[in-house]
Scaffold this motif. Structure first.
Motif, mmCIF file in Angstrom:
data_model
loop_
_atom_site.group_PDB
_atom_site.id
_atom_site.type_symbol
_atom_site.label_atom_id
_atom_site.label_comp_id
_atom_site.label_asym_id
_atom_site.label_seq_id
_atom_site.Cartn_x
_atom_site.Cartn_y
_atom_site.Cartn_z
ATOM 1 N N MET A 34 0.841 -1.195 0.000
ATOM 2 C CA MET A 34 0.000 0.000 0.000
ATOM 3 C C MET A 34 0.876 1.245 0.000
ATOM 4 S SD MET A 34 -3.103 -1.196 0.097
ATOM 5 C CE MET A 34 -4.015 0.296 0.501
ATOM 6 N N GLY A 35 0.289 2.348 -0.402
ATOM 7 C CA GLY A 35 1.093 3.557 -0.450
ATOM 8 C C GLY A 35 0.261 4.820 -0.411
ATOM 9 N N TRP A 36 0.978 5.935 -0.385
ATOM 10 C CA TRP A 36 0.379 7.263 -0.430
ATOM 11 C C TRP A 36 1.051 8.064 -1.540
ATOM 12 C CZ3 TRP A 36 -3.767 8.709 2.515
ATOM 13 C CH2 TRP A 36 -4.078 7.917 3.625
ATOM 14 N N PHE A 37 0.230 8.800 -2.267
ATOM 15 C CA PHE A 37 0.692 9.753 -3.259
ATOM 16 C C PHE A 37 0.067 11.102 -2.916
ATOM 17 C CE2 PHE A 37 2.556 7.137 -6.727
ATOM 18 C CZ PHE A 37 2.268 5.881 -6.229
ATOM 19 N N ARG A 38 0.562 12.154 -3.540
ATOM 20 C CA ARG A 38 -0.045 13.465 -3.347
ATOM 21 C C ARG A 38 0.015 14.259 -4.636
ATOM 22 N NH1 ARG A 38 4.424 16.288 0.711
ATOM 23 N NH2 ARG A 38 6.098 16.573 -0.846
ATOM 24 N N GLN A 39 -0.909 15.191 -4.746
ATOM 25 C CA GLN A 39 -0.951 16.055 -5.928
ATOM 26 C C GLN A 39 -1.260 17.471 -5.483
ATOM 27 O OE1 GLN A 39 -3.651 14.812 -9.042
ATOM 28 N NE2 GLN A 39 -2.520 15.985 -10.564
ATOM 29 N N ALA A 40 -0.316 18.359 -5.725
ATOM 30 C CA ALA A 40 -0.490 19.778 -5.425
ATOM 31 C C ALA A 40 -1.092 20.465 -6.644
ATOM 32 C CB ALA A 40 0.864 20.396 -5.072
ATOM 33 N N ASN A 84 4.684 14.613 10.303
ATOM 34 C CA ASN A 84 5.202 15.533 11.310
ATOM 35 C C ASN A 84 5.996 16.651 10.650
ATOM 36 O OD1 ASN A 84 4.137 13.849 13.349
ATOM 37 N ND2 ASN A 84 6.027 12.657 13.444
ATOM 38 N N THR A 85 6.208 17.711 11.396
ATOM 39 C CA THR A 85 6.981 18.857 10.921
ATOM 40 C C THR A 85 6.510 19.276 9.534
ATOM 41 O OG1 THR A 85 8.858 17.788 12.056
ATOM 42 C CG2 THR A 85 9.316 19.819 10.878
ATOM 43 N N LEU A 86 5.229 19.464 9.397
ATOM 44 C CA LEU A 86 4.654 19.786 8.095
ATOM 45 C C LEU A 86 5.113 21.140 7.598
ATOM 46 C CD1 LEU A 86 1.143 18.267 8.688
ATOM 47 C CD2 LEU A 86 2.621 17.723 6.743
ATOM 48 N N LYS A 87 5.256 21.231 6.278
ATOM 49 C CA LYS A 87 5.703 22.456 5.617
ATOM 50 C C LYS A 87 4.625 22.909 4.627
ATOM 51 C CE LYS A 87 10.443 20.663 5.643
ATOM 52 N NZ LYS A 87 11.621 20.331 4.795
ATOM 53 N N THR A 91 1.369 20.908 1.182
ATOM 54 C CA THR A 91 -0.027 21.121 0.826
ATOM 55 C C THR A 91 -0.369 20.404 -0.474
ATOM 56 O OG1 THR A 91 -0.148 23.259 1.954
ATOM 57 C CG2 THR A 91 -1.734 22.862 0.175
ATOM 58 N N ALA A 92 -1.390 19.553 -0.418
ATOM 59 C CA ALA A 92 -1.764 18.747 -1.574
ATOM 60 C C ALA A 92 -2.983 17.909 -1.221
ATOM 61 C CB ALA A 92 -0.618 17.823 -1.984
ATOM 62 N N VAL A 93 -3.543 17.294 -2.236
ATOM 63 C CA VAL A 93 -4.517 16.228 -2.015
ATOM 64 C C VAL A 93 -3.724 14.928 -1.896
ATOM 65 C CG1 VAL A 93 -6.489 14.961 -2.926
ATOM 66 C CG2 VAL A 93 -6.311 17.446 -3.287
ATOM 67 N N TYR A 94 -3.965 14.199 -0.836
ATOM 68 C CA TYR A 94 -3.247 12.957 -0.575
ATOM 69 C C TYR A 94 -4.146 11.768 -0.925
ATOM 70 C CZ TYR A 94 0.610 15.367 1.627
ATOM 71 O OH TYR A 94 1.723 16.160 1.847
ATOM 72 N N TYR A 95 -3.569 10.846 -1.694
ATOM 73 C CA TYR A 95 -4.298 9.690 -2.176
ATOM 74 C C TYR A 95 -3.700 8.402 -1.633
ATOM 75 C CZ TYR A 95 -6.162 12.900 -5.698
ATOM 76 O OH TYR A 95 -6.778 13.950 -6.341
ATOM 77 N N THR A 117 -7.767 13.081 0.112
ATOM 78 C CA THR A 117 -8.092 13.943 1.244
ATOM 79 C C THR A 117 -7.166 15.156 1.210
ATOM 80 O OG1 THR A 117 -8.432 14.027 3.654
ATOM 81 C CG2 THR A 117 -6.565 12.724 2.878
ATOM 82 N N GLN A 118 -7.736 16.331 1.435
ATOM 83 C CA GLN A 118 -6.965 17.572 1.310
ATOM 84 C C GLN A 118 -6.154 17.831 2.575
ATOM 85 O OE1 GLN A 118 -6.819 19.973 -1.348
ATOM 86 N NE2 GLN A 118 -5.153 20.775 -0.072
ATOM 87 N N VAL A 119 -4.892 18.143 2.386
ATOM 88 C CA VAL A 119 -4.017 18.601 3.467
ATOM 89 C C VAL A 119 -3.523 19.990 3.098
ATOM 90 C CG1 VAL A 119 -1.814 18.245 4.635
ATOM 91 C CG2 VAL A 119 -3.305 16.292 4.155
ATOM 92 N N THR A 120 -3.764 20.941 3.980
ATOM 93 C CA THR A 120 -3.329 22.315 3.749
ATOM 94 C C THR A 120 -2.470 22.754 4.923
ATOM 95 O OG1 THR A 120 -5.361 22.812 2.524
ATOM 96 C CG2 THR A 120 -4.054 24.677 3.302
#
Length: 123
Positions: A34-40, A84-87, A91-95, A117-120
């Protein structure tokens, strides 16, 4: 086919933390990497992290190494991404993604995607 539902996104200040969850349905979850991707906005979807089906192996993008941790609970059919230590650049939608067996961890290896899911992260 496996259905993937993400949760845990939101708005957080720089330096803060979030934990994303991905709940999976279907019998193949525990046998799948399994994994996570993101798209800004305005950018291509990119790999973030992956975990093997036994959780013995993990892989991270250089941009998140040392800050993000991927884990899974096969009894709960859930995969997590502790951030952690988010920058602001996080910021992106995480899939959430389920990889095809033996296909590696690229976007082309994904068999099933979550809805995102949106992370801002504010500065």
């Amino acid at each position: 086919q496996v259905q993937l539902v993400e949760s845990g996104g939101g708005l957080v200040q720089a330096g803060g933390s979030l934990r994303l969850s991905c709940a999976a349905s279907g019998r193949t979850f525990s046998n799948s990497a399994m994994g996570w991707f993101r798209q800004a906005p305005g950018k291509e979807r990119e790999f973030v992290a992956a975990i093997s089906w036994t959780a013995a192996m993990t892989s991270y993008a250089n941009a998140v190494k040392g800050r993000f941790t991927i884990s899974r609970d096969n009894a709960k059919n859930t995969v997590y991404l502790q951030m952690n230590t988010l920058k602001p650049e996080d910021t992106a939608v995480y899939y959430c993604a389920r990889f095809r067996d033996g296909a590696g961890y690229s976007g082309g290896s994904v068999a099933d995607w979550g809805q995102g899911t949106q992370v801002t992260v504010s500065s």
